[in-house]
Design a protein around this motif. Sequence first.
Motif, short mmCIF file in Angstrom:
data_model
loop_
_atom_site.label_atom_id
_atom_site.label_comp_id
_atom_site.label_asym_id
_atom_site.label_seq_id
_atom_site.Cartn_x
_atom_site.Cartn_y
_atom_site.Cartn_z
N PRO A 33 0.83 -1.21 0.00
CA PRO A 33 0.00 0.00 0.00
C PRO A 33 0.86 1.26 0.00
CG PRO A 33 -0.81 -1.58 1.61
CD PRO A 33 0.53 -2.08 1.15
N ALA A 34 0.66 2.14 -1.00
CA ALA A 34 1.48 3.33 -1.11
C ALA A 34 0.72 4.56 -1.60
CB ALA A 34 2.66 3.05 -2.07
N SER A 35 -0.57 4.44 -1.87
CA SER A 35 -1.32 5.56 -2.42
C SER A 35 -1.95 6.41 -1.32
CB SER A 35 -2.41 5.07 -3.38
OG SER A 35 -3.54 4.61 -2.66
N HIS A 36 -2.61 7.49 -1.74
CA HIS A 36 -3.36 8.34 -0.80
C HIS A 36 -4.77 7.79 -0.58
CE1 HIS A 36 -0.30 11.35 -2.11
NE2 HIS A 36 -0.30 11.58 -0.82
N GLY A 37 -5.10 6.68 -1.21
CA GLY A 37 -6.42 6.07 -1.06
C GLY A 37 -6.95 5.50 -2.35
N CYS A 38 -6.42 5.96 -3.47
CA CYS A 38 -6.84 5.42 -4.76
C CYS A 38 -6.32 4.00 -4.95
CB CYS A 38 -6.32 6.30 -5.90
SG CYS A 38 -7.22 7.85 -6.10
N VAL A 39 -6.83 3.37 -6.00
CA VAL A 39 -6.36 2.04 -6.40
C VAL A 39 -5.47 2.24 -7.62
CG1 VAL A 39 -7.08 -0.24 -7.19
CG2 VAL A 39 -8.48 0.99 -5.52
N ARG A 40 -4.17 2.15 -7.41
CA ARG A 40 -3.21 2.33 -8.50
C ARG A 40 -3.04 1.03 -9.27
NH1 ARG A 40 2.26 4.78 -5.80
NH2 ARG A 40 1.36 6.66 -4.88
N VAL A 41 -3.01 1.15 -10.59
CA VAL A 41 -2.61 0.06 -11.47
C VAL A 41 -1.60 0.65 -12.46
CG1 VAL A 41 -4.81 -1.20 -11.25
CG2 VAL A 41 -4.51 0.43 -13.13
N SER A 42 -0.92 -0.18 -13.21
CA SER A 42 0.06 0.33 -14.17
C SER A 42 -0.65 1.11 -15.28
CB SER A 42 0.87 -0.81 -14.77
OG SER A 42 0.04 -1.61 -15.60
N VAL A 43 0.10 1.94 -15.96
CA VAL A 43 -0.43 2.70 -17.10
C VAL A 43 -0.95 1.74 -18.16
CG1 VAL A 43 0.23 4.24 -18.99
CG2 VAL A 43 0.91 4.78 -16.64
N SER A 44 -0.20 0.67 -18.44
CA SER A 44 -0.64 -0.29 -19.46
C SER A 44 -1.91 -1.02 -19.02
CB SER A 44 0.47 -1.27 -19.82
OG SER A 44 0.86 -2.01 -18.70
N ALA A 45 -2.03 -1.32 -17.72
CA ALA A 45 -3.26 -1.95 -17.22
C ALA A 45 -4.44 -1.00 -17.39
CB ALA A 45 -3.10 -2.36 -15.76
N MET A 46 -4.23 0.28 -17.12
CA MET A 46 -5.33 1.24 -17.25
C MET A 46 -5.72 1.41 -18.72
SD MET A 46 -7.06 2.61 -14.91
CE MET A 46 -8.71 3.11 -15.34
N ASP A 47 -4.74 1.37 -19.62
CA ASP A 47 -5.07 1.40 -21.05
C ASP A 47 -5.93 0.20 -21.43
OD1 ASP A 47 -3.78 3.81 -21.59
OD2 ASP A 47 -1.92 2.83 -22.22
N TRP A 48 -5.61 -0.98 -20.88
CA TRP A 48 -6.41 -2.18 -21.16
C TRP A 48 -7.82 -2.01 -20.61
CZ3 TRP A 48 -9.30 -5.61 -18.47
CH2 TRP A 48 -9.74 -6.73 -19.18
N ILE A 49 -7.93 -1.49 -19.40
CA ILE A 49 -9.26 -1.28 -18.79
C ILE A 49 -10.10 -0.37 -19.69
CG2 ILE A 49 -10.44 -0.15 -16.85
CD1 ILE A 49 -8.14 -1.30 -15.06
N TRP A 50 -9.49 0.70 -20.21
CA TRP A 50 -10.24 1.62 -21.08
C TRP A 50 -10.63 0.96 -22.40
CZ3 TRP A 50 -12.13 6.69 -21.25
CH2 TRP A 50 -12.10 7.35 -20.01
N SER A 51 -9.81 0.04 -22.91
CA SER A 51 -10.12 -0.58 -24.20
C SER A 51 -11.10 -1.76 -24.06
CB SER A 51 -8.83 -1.06 -24.88
OG SER A 51 -8.27 -2.15 -24.18
N SER A 52 -11.35 -2.17 -22.84
CA SER A 52 -12.25 -3.31 -22.59
C SER A 52 -13.64 -2.82 -22.21
CB SER A 52 -11.68 -4.17 -21.46
OG SER A 52 -11.88 -3.54 -20.21
N SER A 53 -14.50 -3.76 -21.94
CA SER A 53 -15.85 -3.40 -21.47
C SER A 53 -15.91 -3.43 -19.94
CB SER A 53 -16.88 -4.36 -22.06
OG SER A 53 -16.61 -5.68 -21.63
N TRP A 54 -14.77 -3.43 -19.31
CA TRP A 54 -14.65 -3.57 -17.87
C TRP A 54 -14.59 -2.21 -17.19
CZ3 TRP A 54 -10.74 -3.37 -13.90
CH2 TRP A 54 -11.02 -4.18 -12.80
N LEU A 55 -15.27 -2.03 -16.10
CA LEU A 55 -15.19 -0.85 -15.23
C LEU A 55 -15.66 0.43 -15.92
CD1 LEU A 55 -14.38 -0.50 -12.27
CD2 LEU A 55 -12.16 0.28 -13.05
#
Length: 98
Positions: free
Chosen positions: A67-89
């Motif tokens: 745990p290292a964030s201020h409260g958000c759920v951090r994922v890698s930049v590439s993981a976030m790109d995948w999330i945006w390109s998918s039907s997830w979240l």
Amino acid sequence: MFNTSTGSGRTYTVGGVVRRAVTLRGTYTVFRQVNGWDRGPLGSLYRPRYFNGGIAVHGYGAVPPYPASHGCVRVSVSAMDWIWSSSWLKIGHTVVIR
């Protein structure tokens, strides 16, 4: 499955207010998203999907295995790109923090 980093539990100060960096357990709904870097009082979040006030799942350059964030759920930049390109979240989807 993604590597993630959540709230560190440490205190921090923003706008003169002392807060504790926690990711609160609960069931939430994605209500807002920004397709790009979103600047906030604690730094920039990559392609955030907000689910609890200013708390989001977002991409970040450093995702340590603790745990290292201020409260958000951090994922890698590439993981976030995948999330945006998918039907997830998408807006209206459920986020469960256990």
